[in-house]
Design an enzyme around this catalytic site. Structure first.
Site, mmCIF file in Angstrom:
data_model
loop_
_atom_site.group_PDB
_atom_site.id
_atom_site.type_symbol
_atom_site.label_atom_id
_atom_site.label_comp_id
_atom_site.label_asym_id
_atom_site.label_seq_id
_atom_site.Cartn_x
_atom_site.Cartn_y
_atom_site.Cartn_z
ATOM 1 C CG HIS A 18 -34.416 64.811 -25.590
ATOM 2 N ND1 HIS A 18 -33.458 65.747 -25.913
ATOM 3 C CD2 HIS A 18 -34.587 64.062 -26.712
ATOM 4 C CE1 HIS A 18 -33.065 65.570 -27.165
ATOM 5 N NE2 HIS A 18 -33.723 64.540 -27.676
ATOM 6 C CG HIS A 64 -34.378 60.958 -28.455
ATOM 7 N ND1 HIS A 64 -34.957 61.946 -29.212
ATOM 8 C CD2 HIS A 64 -35.366 60.068 -28.171
ATOM 9 C CE1 HIS A 64 -36.247 61.669 -29.383
ATOM 10 N NE2 HIS A 64 -36.525 60.534 -28.759
ATOM 11 C CG ASP A 77 -29.443 61.917 -30.967
ATOM 12 O OD1 ASP A 77 -30.368 61.626 -30.179
ATOM 13 O OD2 ASP A 77 -29.565 62.793 -31.850
ATOM 14 C CG HIS A 78 -29.743 64.645 -27.281
ATOM 15 N ND1 HIS A 78 -29.617 66.018 -27.348
ATOM 16 C CD2 HIS A 78 -30.241 64.247 -28.477
ATOM 17 C CE1 HIS A 78 -30.035 66.424 -28.541
ATOM 18 N NE2 HIS A 78 -30.415 65.378 -29.244
ATOM 19 C CG HIS A 95 -37.849 65.802 -29.842
ATOM 20 N ND1 HIS A 95 -37.767 65.453 -31.165
ATOM 21 C CD2 HIS A 95 -36.750 65.269 -29.251
ATOM 22 C CE1 HIS A 95 -36.675 64.735 -31.363
ATOM 23 N NE2 HIS A 95 -36.038 64.607 -30.218
ATOM 24 C CG ASP A 139 -33.059 66.978 -30.429
ATOM 25 O OD1 ASP A 139 -32.077 67.754 -30.502
ATOM 26 O OD2 ASP A 139 -32.973 65.754 -30.616
ATOM 27 C CG HIS A 198 -29.673 67.425 -34.050
ATOM 28 N ND1 HIS A 198 -28.962 66.284 -34.357
ATOM 29 C CD2 HIS A 198 -30.522 67.093 -33.057
ATOM 30 C CE1 HIS A 198 -29.385 65.292 -33.578
ATOM 31 N NE2 HIS A 198 -30.331 65.757 -32.782
HETATM 32 ZN ZN LIG Z 1 -34.054 63.891 -29.747
#
Ligand SMILES: [Zn+2]
Length: 255
Positions: free
Chosen positions: A56, A58, A60-61, A114, A133, A171
Site C-alpha cells: 500500500h 503509505h 513508511d512502506h 487500511h 498493514d 509492524h
Molecule cells: Zn499503512
C-alpha cells in the site's frame, strides 16, 4: 525449491522482509520502508534485489523505493488502486492476479480498509503471506480510508488461507495488541500463551512474527468478531459480525 525469507527492522517499528528464490536467485523486498536496512539485509545474505512488491502507498512502506530502484534497477509491483501514489511503479497488481518472483508465484488478494487499494501477496506453494498493514499479529490495521465492513471482509479473506500459512505483517505491534486483546478475551488460554511467548521474544530481541493464520484464528480478536462468546464478552450478544468488529476496532483506537 522452497522460498527463503530474511526479516529485519526498519524505521521505529516497521518490519522489512526479503523473499528469495534459490532456484533463480530472484529476491524481492516486500515494501521498502527505507533503503539502508534493505541494503544491509542484501549484503548480509548476498542476495541481489530484483523486485519490490508494495502492499500500500503509505510512506513508511514506500520511502525506500526510489533509492533502491535507482541503485538496483529492480521491478516495482504496486496495487492497481494506488499506483499513482507510489514512486517508480512498473507493474500493477489486482485481485486474482499472479505476481512472480523468479519461480515463486503469489496470488494477489485485495484487502481494502487500511487504505482503499491495499493488497496482500499470498505465495501459496510456500505457505507465505505478506499482508502489509491489514492483519497484524493479534491485531489489525487502522481503518483509515475504507469502512469497517470492508476491513472485516478483507480480514475474512486472509482468515480463509490455510492454517499453516506464515503471516508477515508491516509492524511490530504484538505486545500492545495482546494487551488490548486480553480486554476482549481475558480468559482465552491461547492468548495467554501467546502473551508469554511474545514477552520472551521481545526480551531476547527477537521479532514476534511470522505468526500463522491458525494461531491468529485462535487468539486475534479482530478475526473472531463473528463468535458469539466474543460478542457477549463486549456486551454485544446477538449483534452482527460487522457491528462487533466495528466496536472492537473503535475500542482499540481509544486503547
Ligand atoms: Zn499503512
Amino acid at each position: 525449491m522452497p522460498a527463503q525469507t530474511r526479516l529485519f527492522r526498519c524505521l521505529s517499528d516497521n518490519f522489512g522482509v526479503l523473499l528469495h528464490d534459490p532456484e533463480t536467485g530472484a529476491t524481492a523486498s516486500i515494501d521498502a520502508p527505507e533503503a539502508a536496512p534493505v541494503e544491509a539485509a542484501l549484503k548480509e545474505t548476498g542476495w541481489t534485489l530484483s523486485d519490490i512488491l508494495v502492499t500500500h502507498h503509505h510512506a513508511d512502506h514506500t520511502g525506500g523505493i526510489a533509492e533502491l530502484k535507482a541503485r538496483h534497477g529492480c521491478r516495482v509491483v504496486a496495487p492497481a488502486g494506488e499506483a499513482g501514489k507510489i514512486p517508480g511503479v512498473d507493474e500493477t497488481a489486482r485481485q486474482g492476479g499472479v505476481v512472480k518472483v523468479g519461480a515463486l508465484s503469489a496470488n494477489v488478494i485485495e484487502t481494502p480498509g487500511h487504505t482503499l487499494g491495499h493488497i496482500a501477496y499470498w505465495f501459496h506453494a510456500d505457505r507465505l503471506a505478506f499482508v502489509g498493514d491489514t492483519l497484524f499479529s493479534i491485531g489489525c490495521g487502522r481503518v483509515i480510508e475504507g469502512t469497517p465492513a470492508q476491513m472485516w471482509d478483507s480480514l475474512k479473506k486472509l482468515r480463509d488461507l490455510p492454517d499453516d500459512t506464515e503471516i508477515f505483517c508491516g509492524h511490530e505491534y504484538t505486545l500492545s495488541n495482546i494487551k488490548f486483546a486480553l480486554t476482549v478475551e481475558p480468559d482465552n488460554p491461547v492468548l495467554a500463551a501467546r502473551d508469554a511467548q511474545a514477552r520472551r521474544q521481545v526480551q531476547e530481541g527477537q521479532p514476534t512474527i511470522p505468526t500463522t493464520i491458525g494461531e491468529e484464528k485462535l487468539a486475534n480478536p479482530f478475526l473472531r468478531a463473528d463468535r458469539a462468546d466474543v460478542a457477549a464478552n463486549i456486551g454485544m450478544a446477538g449483534k452482527s459480525a460487522v457491528d462487533v468488529f466495528t466496536e472492537i476496532r473503535a475500542r482499540k483506537n481509544k486503547f
